[in-house]
Scaffold this motif. Sequence first.
Motif, PDB file in Angstrom:
ATOM      1  N   ALA A 101       0.816  -1.219   0.000  1.00 37.15           N
ATOM      2  CA  ALA A 101       0.000   0.000   0.000  1.00 37.15           C
ATOM      3  C   ALA A 101       0.847   1.267   0.000  1.00 37.15           C
ATOM      4  O   ALA A 101       0.352   2.345  -0.337  1.00 37.15           O
ATOM      5  CB  ALA A 101      -0.923  -0.001   1.221  1.00 37.15           C
ATOM      6  N   LEU A 102       2.129   1.130   0.365  1.00 37.63           N
ATOM      7  CA  LEU A 102       3.011   2.301   0.444  1.00 37.63           C
ATOM      8  C   LEU A 102       4.220   2.144  -0.473  1.00 37.63           C
ATOM      9  O   LEU A 102       5.236   2.816  -0.294  1.00 37.63           O
ATOM     10  CB  LEU A 102       3.478   2.509   1.890  1.00 37.63           C
ATOM     11  N   ALA A 103       4.087   1.315  -1.496  1.00 36.39           N
ATOM     12  CA  ALA A 103       5.203   1.055  -2.407  1.00 36.39           C
ATOM     13  C   ALA A 103       5.163   1.985  -3.615  1.00 36.39           C
ATOM     14  O   ALA A 103       4.134   2.576  -3.939  1.00 36.39           O
ATOM     15  CB  ALA A 103       5.164  -0.401  -2.864  1.00 36.39           C
ATOM     16  N   GLY A 104       6.310   2.125  -4.280  1.00 41.27           N
ATOM     17  CA  GLY A 104       6.376   2.806  -5.565  1.00 41.27           C
ATOM     18  C   GLY A 104       6.680   4.286  -5.520  1.00 41.27           C
ATOM     19  O   GLY A 104       6.605   4.967  -6.547  1.00 41.27           O
ATOM     20  N   PHE A 105       7.046   4.818  -4.361  1.00 35.89           N
ATOM     21  CA  PHE A 105       7.383   6.234  -4.255  1.00 35.89           C
ATOM     22  C   PHE A 105       8.882   6.421  -4.479  1.00 35.89           C
ATOM     23  O   PHE A 105       9.698   5.584  -4.096  1.00 35.89           O
ATOM     24  CB  PHE A 105       6.977   6.789  -2.888  1.00 35.89           C
ATOM     25  N   ALA A 106       9.228   7.544  -5.077  1.00 37.57           N
ATOM     26  CA  ALA A 106      10.631   7.795  -5.426  1.00 37.57           C
ATOM     27  C   ALA A 106      11.487   8.116  -4.212  1.00 37.57           C
ATOM     28  O   ALA A 106      12.655   7.727  -4.148  1.00 37.57           O
ATOM     29  CB  ALA A 106      10.709   8.942  -6.438  1.00 37.57           C
ATOM     30  N   THR A 107      10.930   8.840  -3.252  1.00 40.14           N
ATOM     31  CA  THR A 107      11.721   9.254  -2.084  1.00 40.14           C
ATOM     32  C   THR A 107      10.967   9.024  -0.790  1.00 40.14           C
ATOM     33  O   THR A 107       9.727   9.016  -0.763  1.00 40.14           O
ATOM     34  CB  THR A 107      12.119  10.746  -2.160  1.00 40.14           C
ATOM     35  N   LEU A 108      11.731   8.847   0.261  1.00 38.11           N
ATOM     36  CA  LEU A 108      11.187   8.687   1.618  1.00 38.11           C
ATOM     37  C   LEU A 108      11.982   9.603   2.537  1.00 38.11           C
ATOM     38  O   LEU A 108      13.209   9.545   2.577  1.00 38.11           O
ATOM     39  CB  LEU A 108      11.306   7.236   2.066  1.00 38.11           C
ATOM     40  N   ARG A 109      11.260  10.450   3.275  1.00 44.28           N
ATOM     41  CA  ARG A 109      11.895  11.306   4.271  1.00 44.28           C
ATOM     42  C   ARG A 109      11.211  11.107   5.609  1.00 44.28           C
ATOM     43  O   ARG A 109      10.012  10.844   5.662  1.00 44.28           O
ATOM     44  CB  ARG A 109      11.806  12.786   3.864  1.00 44.28           C
ATOM     45  N   ARG A 110      11.983  11.260   6.679  1.00 42.47           N
ATOM     46  CA  ARG A 110      11.440  11.089   8.025  1.00 42.47           C
ATOM     47  C   ARG A 110      11.500  12.388   8.805  1.00 42.47           C
ATOM     48  O   ARG A 110      12.359  13.238   8.562  1.00 42.47           O
ATOM     49  CB  ARG A 110      12.213   9.990   8.765  1.00 42.47           C
ATOM     50  N   GLU A 111      10.564  12.521   9.747  1.00 45.85           N
ATOM     51  CA  GLU A 111      10.537  13.670  10.664  1.00 45.85           C
ATOM     52  C   GLU A 111      10.509  15.001   9.910  1.00 45.85           C
ATOM     53  O   GLU A 111      11.279  15.922  10.198  1.00 45.85           O
ATOM     54  CB  GLU A 111      11.740  13.617  11.606  1.00 45.85           C
ATOM     55  N   VAL A 112       9.585  15.109   8.959  1.00 48.88           N
ATOM     56  CA  VAL A 112       9.428  16.340   8.178  1.00 48.88           C
ATOM     57  C   VAL A 112       8.419  17.250   8.874  1.00 48.88           C
ATOM     58  O   VAL A 112       7.322  16.806   9.248  1.00 48.88           O
ATOM     59  CB  VAL A 112       8.953  16.016   6.744  1.00 48.88           C
ATOM     60  N   LYS A 113       8.761  18.510   9.041  1.00 45.15           N
ATOM     61  CA  LYS A 113       7.869  19.460   9.695  1.00 45.15           C
ATOM     62  C   LYS A 113       6.604  19.662   8.864  1.00 45.15           C
ATOM     63  O   LYS A 113       6.666  19.783   7.641  1.00 45.15           O
ATOM     64  CB  LYS A 113       8.573  20.796   9.900  1.00 45.15           C
TER      65      LYS A 113
END
Length: 235
Positions: A101-113
């Motif tokens: 359900a969360l596959a196929g995205f180009a980028t992943l970032r964590r702790e974004v304001k």
Amino acid sequence: MRFSTPLVAGRLLRRYKRFLADVVIEATGEEVVAHCANSGSMLSLARPDARVWLQKSDDPKRKLAWSWILEETPAGDCVCIDTSRPNAIVAEAIALGQIPALAGFATLRREVKYGKNSRIDILLEDPAKGRCWVEVKNTTLSRVPGLAEFPDAVTTRGAKHLDELSARVAMGDRAVMVYLVNRPDCDRFALAADVDPAYAEGWREARDRGVERLVLACATSPEGIEIRAKIAVDP
């Protein structure tokens, strides 16, 4: 997610001031104070004399060398009580393509304001798929055999996150609330509406506004934690 260093077994004496726990190390009989990274009530957990698993840090800057990571149920199943772990577990699984359900995205970032002085746990972005805002909640409460529940205490912060996810959907993005069931003895999930009625109502409103819900079960052991599968949601 494999633990970076081996965990050490002990017996819980008591949890106090929310973030502290006295534990006796099984192998040596030494009594230590461990950091408890869990701000919730730990309802159904923190049982005196429960077998627990700790991790020791060699960082000289830390006030407490020991961290409480897991607790064993009377049946011997491990529950991850460390709320600093779930974000990394979900992020790793997304990166490995283990959550369709969360596959196929180009980028992943964590702790974004985002929102009102908040940080989203995970932000997925892709030129074609757009943005997907992912909030992760560690789920450890179980009062009925096989049933995991969230929350284990009143959470105004959690209700705020639901409002902010709803706002992102109104802007045209996806928003997903992930409940990570961090214990292998549960195959169903429900909101603990009796614990926090306002949160349960907030979820219903967020769902009606388009926020998605994903409940994932974990295989949890002293060696590591891995996402196993989606599990059923009780009405």
